[in-house]
Motif scaffolding. Structure first.
Motif, short mmCIF file in Angstrom:
data_model
loop_
_atom_site.label_atom_id
_atom_site.label_comp_id
_atom_site.label_asym_id
_atom_site.label_seq_id
_atom_site.Cartn_x
_atom_site.Cartn_y
_atom_site.Cartn_z
N THR A 10 40.16 46.10 41.12
CA THR A 10 39.01 46.99 41.01
C THR A 10 37.84 46.39 41.79
O THR A 10 38.00 45.40 42.51
CB THR A 10 38.62 47.18 39.54
N ARG A 11 36.64 46.94 41.60
CA ARG A 11 35.45 46.36 42.24
C ARG A 11 35.18 44.94 41.74
O ARG A 11 34.33 44.24 42.30
CB ARG A 11 34.24 47.26 41.99
N THR A 12 35.89 44.52 40.72
CA THR A 12 35.80 43.13 40.25
C THR A 12 36.09 42.17 41.39
O THR A 12 35.54 41.06 41.44
CB THR A 12 36.79 42.90 39.09
N PHE A 13 36.94 42.60 42.33
CA PHE A 13 37.28 41.75 43.47
C PHE A 13 36.03 41.30 44.23
O PHE A 13 35.95 40.16 44.71
CB PHE A 13 38.24 42.48 44.43
N ARG A 14 35.06 42.18 44.35
CA ARG A 14 33.83 41.82 45.07
C ARG A 14 33.16 40.60 44.45
O ARG A 14 32.71 39.68 45.14
CB ARG A 14 32.85 42.99 45.06
N ARG A 186 39.41 34.62 55.92
CA ARG A 186 38.51 33.69 55.23
C ARG A 186 39.21 33.08 54.02
O ARG A 186 39.81 33.81 53.21
CB ARG A 186 37.22 34.40 54.79
N PRO A 187 39.12 31.77 53.85
CA PRO A 187 39.79 31.13 52.70
C PRO A 187 39.35 31.70 51.36
O PRO A 187 40.18 31.84 50.45
CB PRO A 187 39.39 29.65 52.84
N ALA A 188 38.08 32.05 51.21
CA ALA A 188 37.60 32.60 49.93
C ALA A 188 38.20 33.97 49.66
O ALA A 188 38.49 34.31 48.51
CB ALA A 188 36.08 32.66 49.90
N TYR A 189 38.39 34.78 50.70
CA TYR A 189 39.04 36.08 50.53
C TYR A 189 40.48 35.88 50.04
O TYR A 189 40.93 36.53 49.11
CB TYR A 189 39.04 36.85 51.87
N ILE A 190 41.18 34.98 50.69
CA ILE A 190 42.58 34.69 50.32
C ILE A 190 42.64 34.18 48.88
O ILE A 190 43.50 34.62 48.09
CB ILE A 190 43.20 33.70 51.32
N ALA A 191 41.75 33.28 48.51
CA ALA A 191 41.72 32.74 47.14
C ALA A 191 41.42 33.83 46.12
O ALA A 191 42.02 33.87 45.05
CB ALA A 191 40.71 31.61 47.04
N ALA A 192 40.50 34.72 46.45
CA ALA A 192 40.13 35.79 45.52
C ALA A 192 41.27 36.79 45.33
O ALA A 192 41.42 37.37 44.26
CB ALA A 192 38.87 36.51 46.02
N ARG A 193 42.08 36.99 46.35
CA ARG A 193 43.22 37.90 46.25
C ARG A 193 44.34 37.33 45.40
O ARG A 193 45.14 38.09 44.84
CB ARG A 193 43.78 38.21 47.65
#
Length: 195
Positions: A10-14, A186-193
């Motif tokens: 959901t928007r939680t990903f942001r 981006r490493p942070a994008y990958i980590a958040a996914r």
């Protein structure tokens, strides 16, 4: 430590991505929208919610703005021309991309079936593509919306573009398809996914 309430899809990903970009410690409780836990933190049942020092913050954009300002990262300083431009991008994305995707979702599975108008999706896809062109016309030469600086506006845009792909809207602008390749690395994008 922050406590993040909501499913990553959901928007939680942001918010999760912003926390990762800022290198902040957090725990996540995977509460679906309108679940008892989501309702406990937000009477609308929407996610995300972020618990901060016993207070609960809601709305993904408000939360990531708070985090960025508090921790002096992924944002331009308040009161600067850069911040005004960043906010302009953020509001454009929310008004012209996010709102269109949300309307399409409501007419696909959120509204009661008798209230849905599935035929509206074709005009929404047209509107989305038109807004993509408007956004691209305002982008500079750098890899991100603010040039070389990655900001919260990029988080909101990437989430909307990912959502558009998942909702079968597609991405009409080649510049935005290239942009996605950059931010997806981006490493942070990958980590958040990663869940």
């Amino acid at each position: 430590m922050y406590t993040l309430i909501g499913l990553t899809k959901t928007r939680t990903f942001r918010v999760k991505w912003a926390l990762e970009e800022l290198g902040l410690p957090y725990t996540q409780r995977q509460a679906p929208p309108r679940s008892d836990e989501a309702m406990e933190h937000n009477p609308s049942g929407k996610v995300p919610a972020l618990i901060v020092d016993g207070a609960t913050l809601t709305d993904s954009t408000a939360i990531i703005t708070y985090l960025a300002d508090k921790h002096s990262g992924i944002t331009c300083k308040a009161g600067t021309l850069g911040r005004a431009r960043q906010d302009g991008f953020t509001h454009l994305i929310l008004d012209e991309l996010d709102a269109v995707l949300w309307t399409a979702a409501r007419h696909s599975f959120i509204l009661p079936e008798e209230k849905r108008v599935p035929e509206v999706k074709e005009s929404l896809k047209w509107e989305f593509a038109r807004s993509e062109a408007v956004l691209v016309a305002q982008m500079g030469d750098g890899p991100f919306l603010m040039g070389e600086e990655f900001t919260i506006a990029d988080i909101v845009l990437t989430h909307c573009l990912d959502w558009a792909i998942g909702a079968k809207f597609g991405i009409s602008q080649s510049r935005l398809r290239e942009y996605l390749k950059t931010v997806h690395a981006r490493p942070a994008y990958i980590a958040a996914r990663a869940d």
